[in-house]
Design a protein around this motif. Sequence first.
Motif, PDB file in Angstrom:
ATOM      1  N   TYR A   1      35.793  36.062  44.751  1.00  0.00           N
ATOM      2  CA  TYR A   1      36.635  37.205  44.403  1.00  0.00           C
ATOM      3  C   TYR A   1      37.187  37.868  45.655  1.00  0.00           C
TER       4      TYR A   1
ATOM      5  N   PHE B   1      33.904  43.751  37.116  1.00  0.00           N
ATOM      6  CA  PHE B   1      33.327  43.275  38.366  1.00  0.00           C
ATOM      7  C   PHE B   1      31.887  43.773  38.507  1.00  0.00           C
TER       8      PHE B   1
ATOM      9  N   ARG C   1      39.140  46.033  35.821  1.00  0.00           N
ATOM     10  CA  ARG C   1      38.683  45.092  36.830  1.00  0.00           C
ATOM     11  C   ARG C   1      37.396  45.614  37.474  1.00  0.00           C
ATOM     12  N   GLU C   2      37.409  46.896  37.801  1.00  0.00           N
ATOM     13  CA  GLU C   2      36.254  47.494  38.447  1.00  0.00           C
ATOM     14  C   GLU C   2      35.020  47.402  37.551  1.00  0.00           C
TER      15      GLU C   2
ATOM     16  N   LEU D   1      39.378  37.610  37.396  1.00  0.00           N
ATOM     17  CA  LEU D   1      39.100  38.986  37.806  1.00  0.00           C
ATOM     18  C   LEU D   1      40.082  39.470  38.872  1.00  0.00           C
TER      19      LEU D   1
ATOM     20  N   ALA E   1      36.186  34.314  39.005  1.00  0.00           N
ATOM     21  CA  ALA E   1      36.650  35.174  40.091  1.00  0.00           C
ATOM     22  C   ALA E   1      38.171  35.252  40.079  1.00  0.00           C
TER      23      ALA E   1
ATOM     24  N   LEU F   1      31.298  36.777  43.508  1.00  0.00           N
ATOM     25  CA  LEU F   1      31.560  37.832  44.493  1.00  0.00           C
ATOM     26  C   LEU F   1      32.326  37.293  45.699  1.00  0.00           C
TER      27      LEU F   1
ATOM     28  N   ARG G   1      38.252  47.897  46.768  1.00  0.00           N
ATOM     29  CA  ARG G   1      39.000  47.233  45.716  1.00  0.00           C
ATOM     30  C   ARG G   1      40.193  48.082  45.331  1.00  0.00           C
TER      31      ARG G   1
END
Lengths: 295, 261
Positions: free
Chosen positions: A186, A118, A114-115, A105, A102, A183, B261
């Motif tokens: 993060y 993830f 990153r997206e 990331l 995490a 999750l 995000r």
Amino acid sequence: MAVSDTTTAPIRRHRPSNARSILGLTGPAYLWLVITILLPLAAMFYFSFLSDVPLPGRDWQVTLSNYTAFFQQDFYRTLMLRSLRLGFEVALWCFVIGFPCAYVLAKTIKGRWREALFLMVIIPFWSNALIRVFSWTMVLRGNGILERFLDWLIPGFGSLNLMFTYEAVVIGLVHSYLPYMILTCYISLSTIDDDLIDAARSMGASRLTVLRRIILPLSMPGIVAGAVLIFVPVIGSFMEPRILGGREGTFLGTVIEDQFTSVFNWPLGAALSFILLACVMVIFAVFQPILRRAS
Amino acid sequence: MKARPVNLLGRVYLGLVLVFLYVPILVMAAMSFNSSQFYMLPIDWSFDWYVKLAHNDRLLEAARNSILVALVTTVIASVLGTAASIAFFRYDFRFKKVLQAALFPPIAIPWLITGTAMLLFFFWSGIGRGLHAMILGHVALALPYVIIVVSARIKGFDPDLEAAARSLGASPWQVIRHVTLPYLAPGFIAGALFAFAVSFDQFVISYFLSVPGVSTLPVEIYTAIKKGFTPEINAISTIVIVFSITLLVIVSRFYRFGGDR
């Protein structure tokens, strides 16, 4: 938005038709939850105090024996401890593996990557749990993929005999629940201001000090939330221990399953389920303040 | 920029975690194309197990049941869930907090407990077991997800839009039909897909509510694994996992997992 809220909300609240609208809109959903969650749990609570299923032709009376069985027999106590230990170990491993992941990331990868990464971490968590556990049998079995790989890496490695062991159950469960920890960690890691870390570094704090004094304390809500959300389903797991643990996979969850599917002692199963539920509720109650902060 | 080597190490680590997460699934997928029944290597590529699967009536029947249950669950859960979300957004009422908290148990209580409780109650009350019982249970599990996802979307809605439509003479129904629902559409679709995924992949609840001969795919797969499975299970599992991962990638277009995000 704020203005319209203050001007329209009070007017709406006093309209008598609102009560009907609220009932009409929420009623069906909550009636459904009452029939499928509340009443079943109430029925189970009732059953847990009976000596047999209350059906016509059955001889049943009210008794405490299902609960006293749990507290008097060593078998159940050992079982409970085993399940709690399993939940603890799985949560711990998820933290050890998931937290650094995490961190990488949230703090070192940016933008589209990153997206995408993830999403790659989260998606297996939402796919079929049974199949993911089952897929480990092919990796862990004697002469399976893992042993062949190790043998290729280190010739003459020999066998691991991992299949149908406690360790196999832990591996399968860590695999199942790791994305949860990643999750939650993060989310709380990404709220830590990078400037704070830079400031500490520029004033001479070592990486370890930054980790210990800034990053870990500030991400504690995420870590605890992840641990609780892993611990709870793990102590209630039965399919993973059955598939990967074989005869070594006897836990509270599998014994409860047995009561309902093969032994047909539903009152005992109900009592054991309620003891499990009590554990779950105690855990949620204890960690409630931290969980609320995390969400 | 100074931290390059550390960053590289971090990326390698992340890669290893992804290997851990995906390798078992990839191994299973590869084995579904291996004609050897005992998983001999190197892989002898073929579609044998998929052909066998096409003739396995039990598994096909279970697959049909899974899709049927998931579709019905999706429709019911998204309609009921969206209605409740609209109520939570539009009105302030005394029991709102209680109702919102009540969404927590279906998600938080281990499925083993909800599943056995449903088995016991449905059997005892005469509701019985079977597909209808599974639909009852799946909707309960899917509802909280629908409400959470739709509520997340609804939060950005400006009530002035509704007021404007009303002042222009729209009836309450027209307001919902032409203003509220079109705005909610992405949230509604994400919620519906979530509901489908929750139901399609649900094993524990279905397992306790199935009767011999009437089961869903995960239940049938579990039974086959316990009995000493056949490699057709690899084939059907691969199809299921590819299907649900595709579904979730589509969901991610509509809903951001883990917030902004």
